[in-house]
Design a protein around this motif. Structure first.
Motif, PDB file in Angstrom:
ATOM      1  N   ARG A  78       0.836  -1.203   0.000  1.00 35.76           N
ATOM      2  CA  ARG A  78       0.000   0.000   0.000  1.00 35.76           C
ATOM      3  C   ARG A  78       0.873   1.256   0.000  1.00 35.76           C
ATOM      4  O   ARG A  78       0.566   2.235  -0.698  1.00 35.76           O
ATOM      5  CB  ARG A  78      -0.944   0.007   1.203  1.00 35.76           C
ATOM      6  CG  ARG A  78      -1.854   1.233   1.208  1.00 35.76           C
ATOM      7  CD  ARG A  78      -2.761   1.313   2.412  1.00 35.76           C
ATOM      8  NE  ARG A  78      -3.528   2.544   2.410  1.00 35.76           N
ATOM      9  CZ  ARG A  78      -4.747   2.676   1.915  1.00 35.76           C
ATOM     10  NH1 ARG A  78      -5.340   1.617   1.376  1.00 35.76           N
ATOM     11  NH2 ARG A  78      -5.370   3.832   1.956  1.00 35.76           N
ATOM     12  N   ILE A  79       1.953   1.226   0.772  1.00 33.89           N
ATOM     13  CA  ILE A  79       2.888   2.355   0.760  1.00 33.89           C
ATOM     14  C   ILE A  79       3.446   2.553  -0.643  1.00 33.89           C
ATOM     15  O   ILE A  79       3.528   3.676  -1.153  1.00 33.89           O
ATOM     16  CB  ILE A  79       4.028   2.127   1.770  1.00 33.89           C
ATOM     17  CG1 ILE A  79       3.480   2.189   3.198  1.00 33.89           C
ATOM     18  CG2 ILE A  79       5.137   3.175   1.591  1.00 33.89           C
ATOM     19  CD1 ILE A  79       4.492   1.778   4.255  1.00 33.89           C
ATOM     20  N   GLY A  80       3.826   1.447  -1.286  1.00 37.81           N
ATOM     21  CA  GLY A  80       4.341   1.541  -2.646  1.00 37.81           C
ATOM     22  C   GLY A  80       3.336   2.167  -3.594  1.00 37.81           C
ATOM     23  O   GLY A  80       3.685   2.988  -4.440  1.00 37.81           O
ATOM     24  N   ARG A  81       2.074   1.798  -3.458  1.00 32.27           N
ATOM     25  CA  ARG A  81       1.018   2.376  -4.288  1.00 32.27           C
ATOM     26  C   ARG A  81       0.893   3.876  -4.046  1.00 32.27           C
ATOM     27  O   ARG A  81       0.798   4.666  -4.990  1.00 32.27           O
ATOM     28  CB  ARG A  81      -0.302   1.658  -4.013  1.00 32.27           C
ATOM     29  CG  ARG A  81      -1.550   2.373  -4.514  1.00 32.27           C
ATOM     30  CD  ARG A  81      -1.493   2.781  -5.960  1.00 32.27           C
ATOM     31  NE  ARG A  81      -1.336   1.663  -6.869  1.00 32.27           N
ATOM     32  CZ  ARG A  81      -1.186   1.807  -8.179  1.00 32.27           C
ATOM     33  NH1 ARG A  81      -1.129   3.015  -8.733  1.00 32.27           N
ATOM     34  NH2 ARG A  81      -1.057   0.755  -8.955  1.00 32.27           N
TER      35      ARG A  81
ATOM     36  N   ALA B 228       1.944   9.438  -5.989  1.00 30.56           N
ATOM     37  CA  ALA B 228       2.560  10.759  -5.825  1.00 30.56           C
ATOM     38  C   ALA B 228       3.415  11.109  -7.037  1.00 30.56           C
ATOM     39  O   ALA B 228       3.415  12.260  -7.509  1.00 30.56           O
ATOM     40  CB  ALA B 228       3.400  10.786  -4.544  1.00 30.56           C
ATOM     41  N   ALA B 229       4.135  10.127  -7.553  1.00 33.27           N
ATOM     42  CA  ALA B 229       4.943  10.352  -8.755  1.00 33.27           C
ATOM     43  C   ALA B 229       4.059  10.676  -9.951  1.00 33.27           C
ATOM     44  O   ALA B 229       4.361  11.560 -10.755  1.00 33.27           O
ATOM     45  CB  ALA B 229       5.796   9.129  -9.046  1.00 33.27           C
TER      46      ALA B 229
ATOM     47  N   VAL C  70       9.338  11.037  -5.108  1.00 37.66           N
ATOM     48  CA  VAL C  70       9.198   9.677  -4.611  1.00 37.66           C
ATOM     49  C   VAL C  70       9.929   9.505  -3.280  1.00 37.66           C
ATOM     50  O   VAL C  70       9.419   8.898  -2.340  1.00 37.66           O
ATOM     51  CB  VAL C  70       9.737   8.667  -5.652  1.00 37.66           C
ATOM     52  CG1 VAL C  70       9.880   7.286  -5.051  1.00 37.66           C
ATOM     53  CG2 VAL C  70       8.817   8.635  -6.860  1.00 37.66           C
ATOM     54  N   HIS C  71      11.114  10.073  -3.209  1.00 33.31           N
ATOM     55  CA  HIS C  71      11.897   9.961  -1.982  1.00 33.31           C
ATOM     56  C   HIS C  71      11.162  10.582  -0.799  1.00 33.31           C
ATOM     57  O   HIS C  71      11.021   9.954   0.261  1.00 33.31           O
ATOM     58  CB  HIS C  71      13.260  10.635  -2.182  1.00 33.31           C
ATOM     59  CG  HIS C  71      14.124  10.628  -0.964  1.00 33.31           C
ATOM     60  ND1 HIS C  71      14.701   9.490  -0.480  1.00 33.31           N
ATOM     61  CD2 HIS C  71      14.493  11.635  -0.132  1.00 33.31           C
ATOM     62  CE1 HIS C  71      15.405   9.784   0.599  1.00 33.31           C
ATOM     63  NE2 HIS C  71      15.293  11.075   0.833  1.00 33.31           N
ATOM     64  N   GLU C  72      10.675  11.810  -0.981  1.00 30.14           N
ATOM     65  CA  GLU C  72       9.978  12.493   0.110  1.00 30.14           C
ATOM     66  C   GLU C  72       8.679  11.784   0.470  1.00 30.14           C
ATOM     67  O   GLU C  72       8.323  11.668   1.649  1.00 30.14           O
ATOM     68  CB  GLU C  72       9.693  13.954  -0.294  1.00 30.14           C
ATOM     69  CG  GLU C  72      10.948  14.796  -0.503  1.00 30.14           C
ATOM     70  CD  GLU C  72      11.829  14.838   0.738  1.00 30.14           C
ATOM     71  OE1 GLU C  72      11.282  14.819   1.868  1.00 30.14           O
ATOM     72  OE2 GLU C  72      13.064  14.877   0.585  1.00 30.14           O
ATOM     73  N   ALA C  73       7.953  11.284  -0.534  1.00 34.30           N
ATOM     74  CA  ALA C  73       6.700  10.578  -0.254  1.00 34.30           C
ATOM     75  C   ALA C  73       6.959   9.293   0.517  1.00 34.30           C
ATOM     76  O   ALA C  73       6.187   8.917   1.403  1.00 34.30           O
ATOM     77  CB  ALA C  73       5.971  10.274  -1.568  1.00 34.30           C
ATOM     78  N   THR C  74       8.052   8.632   0.183  1.00 37.39           N
ATOM     79  CA  THR C  74       8.395   7.395   0.876  1.00 37.39           C
ATOM     80  C   THR C  74       8.728   7.657   2.336  1.00 37.39           C
ATOM     81  O   THR C  74       8.241   6.972   3.243  1.00 37.39           O
ATOM     82  CB  THR C  74       9.592   6.708   0.188  1.00 37.39           C
ATOM     83  OG1 THR C  74       9.299   6.516  -1.188  1.00 37.39           O
ATOM     84  CG2 THR C  74       9.896   5.372   0.824  1.00 37.39           C
ATOM     85  N   ILE C  75       9.559   8.661   2.572  1.00 38.24           N
ATOM     86  CA  ILE C  75       9.942   8.997   3.948  1.00 38.24           C
ATOM     87  C   ILE C  75       8.713   9.414   4.754  1.00 38.24           C
ATOM     88  O   ILE C  75       8.522   8.993   5.902  1.00 38.24           O
ATOM     89  CB  ILE C  75      10.988  10.119   3.952  1.00 38.24           C
ATOM     90  CG1 ILE C  75      12.268   9.663   3.226  1.00 38.24           C
ATOM     91  CG2 ILE C  75      11.309  10.543   5.385  1.00 38.24           C
ATOM     92  CD1 ILE C  75      12.937   8.464   3.844  1.00 38.24           C
ATOM     93  N   ALA C  76       7.861  10.238   4.154  1.00 36.10           N
ATOM     94  CA  ALA C  76       6.668  10.720   4.860  1.00 36.10           C
ATOM     95  C   ALA C  76       5.703   9.583   5.175  1.00 36.10           C
ATOM     96  O   ALA C  76       5.031   9.597   6.209  1.00 36.10           O
ATOM     97  CB  ALA C  76       5.965  11.782   4.023  1.00 36.10           C
TER      98      ALA C  76
ATOM     99  N   SER D 277      -6.221   7.149  -6.043  1.00 42.45           N
ATOM    100  CA  SER D 277      -5.203   7.140  -7.105  1.00 42.45           C
ATOM    101  C   SER D 277      -5.612   8.088  -8.225  1.00 42.45           C
ATOM    102  O   SER D 277      -6.794   8.165  -8.595  1.00 42.45           O
ATOM    103  CB  SER D 277      -5.020   5.725  -7.664  1.00 42.45           C
ATOM    104  OG  SER D 277      -4.524   4.844  -6.676  1.00 42.45           O
ATOM    105  N   PRO D 278      -4.655   8.839  -8.788  1.00 44.65           N
ATOM    106  CA  PRO D 278      -4.988   9.796  -9.850  1.00 44.65           C
ATOM    107  C   PRO D 278      -5.562   9.112 -11.074  1.00 44.65           C
ATOM    108  O   PRO D 278      -5.094   8.040 -11.485  1.00 44.65           O
ATOM    109  CB  PRO D 278      -3.640  10.463 -10.159  1.00 44.65           C
ATOM    110  CG  PRO D 278      -2.619   9.505  -9.677  1.00 44.65           C
ATOM    111  CD  PRO D 278      -3.213   8.824  -8.486  1.00 44.65           C
ATOM    112  N   ASN D 279      -6.556   9.726 -11.659  1.00 43.23           N
ATOM    113  CA  ASN D 279      -7.262   9.147 -12.804  1.00 43.23           C
ATOM    114  C   ASN D 279      -6.556   9.570 -14.088  1.00 43.23           C
ATOM    115  O   ASN D 279      -6.997  10.475 -14.795  1.00 43.23           O
ATOM    116  CB  ASN D 279      -8.714   9.615 -12.788  1.00 43.23           C
ATOM    117  CG  ASN D 279      -9.606   8.708 -13.623  1.00 43.23           C
ATOM    118  OD1 ASN D 279      -9.127   7.808 -14.291  1.00 43.23           O
ATOM    119  ND2 ASN D 279     -10.896   8.951 -13.575  1.00 43.23           N
ATOM    120  N   VAL D 280      -5.444   8.907 -14.398  1.00 43.36           N
ATOM    121  CA  VAL D 280      -4.596   9.350 -15.508  1.00 43.36           C
ATOM    122  C   VAL D 280      -4.746   8.499 -16.772  1.00 43.36           C
ATOM    123  O   VAL D 280      -4.178   8.852 -17.805  1.00 43.36           O
ATOM    124  CB  VAL D 280      -3.111   9.351 -15.077  1.00 43.36           C
ATOM    125  CG1 VAL D 280      -2.869  10.392 -13.989  1.00 43.36           C
ATOM    126  CG2 VAL D 280      -2.684   7.977 -14.594  1.00 43.36           C
TER     127      VAL D 280
END
Length: 410
Positions: A142-145, A150-151, A168-174, A401-404
């Motif tokens: 779920r964290i990976g998702r 975020a990316a 990605v780095h900041e989102a992972t740490i947060a 999740s963004p609707n891209v």
């Protein structure tokens, strides 16, 4: 046809190799190879013809043992290569021509020995996850998702892939706020646990002393996989694959998606959508009892219907406390993957689909892999859990999740 012998006395003492009657005809090939007359003589042409299918094997053994073939006289012969020849794809395997460096020769190999199920197997064996391990993997995936999402929100023309890596780095740490988490990607060289190995020309993140966490830079357009983040700005019309792998609470999660940058041409849109569909169709067959090799059949069938090809150099893989482990899951048809799916197994499926040929080429950096013809490639990946009744997508898209992807909006 069998020919006459050179000596009436010798011929009268010979017996037919098929029926045992007195023989006065001899196999011309045996004469050419100067083989012993015993076993090569026949009473009539009919006996010779009836024996040909079995008799001709004598010639093959003789060729292998002949001077210049690399073999030497002795107890060894072509039979010792049968285990090798049977591996060949030719209907009539060719005998090997090899210059032996010493006196050692290959002997037949016995069948594979099986280990009883009650004996613990090493870490490369396919393991069945416990409920506790599955719980940790759900959290990690779920964290990976969330990190991948975020990316996705940051992708637009003019943004560098290095800047996306920072997101990605900041989102992972947060997401974890823990020193034990490692944000990493398969775009970097890794050790057996999946941790990134220092790469001298790659910027090292000071916070966690590992290389950048995202495979975005060169996973643009013709890059099949393993791109490295850098200062290149994404251009309108690009496609970019973002690959995120998270290690948290002792387990790994792995996923990726290919995104559109600005206005993308129709061919690229079809490529990305087809790749997405290839993964979805492969996931739809996952359940206990399905052979791993069937995944490649499903993916290849759908890709070929759209005139696309499947990259063959990389495959899906087992994942859990190890980042890469058994099973290997090829994405192409007629693959040789072994084993069947069982409840409790976790693995990734990550098809890489090319617009042109399936062949790839490595850049001089030794890591970035591109299509051999320079045409575009796309990839999607999920980490999956085999359940008692089917499959659970551990890295599934969330309501947030963004609707891209246009095909999902409809």
């Amino acid at each position: 046809m069998a020919g006459g012998g050179s000596s009436d006395v010798a011929e009268s003492s010979l017996s037919c190799a098929r029926c045992g009657k007195p023989a006065n005809l001899q196999c011309p090939k045996c004469v050419e190879l100067k083989l012993p007359r015993e076993g090569a003589a026949f009473c009539t042409q009919d006996c010779f013809k009836a024996s040909w299918s079995s008799h001709k094997s004598v010639h093959a053994k003789a060729k292998f043992s002949a001077p210049g073939s690399g073999n030497t006289d002795g107890p060894l012969g072509s039979d010792d290569w049968l285990y090798c020849l049977k591996k060949g794809q030719a209907r009539t395997p060719k005998l090997p021509n090899f210059e032996w460096t010493g006196t050692l020769r290959p002997y037949p190999i016995s069948k594979k020995r099986l280990v009883p199920n009650q004996i613990d197997q090493p870490d490369w064996a396919i393991d069945i996850k416990t409920s506790e391990q599955i719980g940790r993997m759900r959290e990690t995936c779920r964290i990976g998702r969330e990190v991948l999402d975020a990316a996705a929100r940051a992708i637009r023309p003019g943004v560098t892939t290095d800047e996306i890596d920072a997101v990605v780095h900041e989102a992972t740490i947060a997401a974890v706020q823990s020193g034990q988490l490692i944000g990493l990607s398969v775009n970097m060289p890794q050790d057996s646990s999946g941790k990134n190995v220092a790469f001298e020309d790659i910027h090292l993140l000071s916070i966690i002393t590992f290389s950048p966490s995202l495979a975005a830079r060169r996973s643009v357009n013709e890059v099949i996989c393993h791109g490295i983040p850098d200062a290149r700005k994404l251009e309108d019309g690009d496609i970019v694959n973002v690959d995120v792998s998270v290690y948290y609470k002792g387990v790994h999660g792995d996923l990726n998606e290919t995104f559109f940058v600005g206005n993308v041409d129709e061919a690229s849109q079809k490529l990305v959508q087809c790749t997405y569909e290839c993964l979805e169709k492969a996931i739809s067959i996952v359940k206990p009892g399905v052979r791993f090799r069937e995944v490649g059949e499903v993916i290849s069938r759908h890709a070929s219907m759209s005139g696309l090809s499947v990259a063959k150099s990389y495959c899906g893989h087992g994942i859990g406390e190890l980042f890469h482990c058994a099973p290997n899951i090829p994405h192409y048809a007629r693959n040789k993957a072994v084993g069947v799916m069982k409840a409790g197994q976790t693995f990734s499926i990550e098809p890489m689909i090319n617009s042109g040929v399936w062949r790839d080429r490595m850049w001089p950096d030794g890591w970035t892999d591109v299509t051999a013809d320079g045409k575009r490639s796309a990839q999607f990946e999920h980490t999956l859990l085999v359940t008692e009744t089917g499959v659970e997508v551990l890295t599934a898209r969330l309501p947030t999740s963004p609707n891209v992807f246009p095909w999902l909006k409809s």
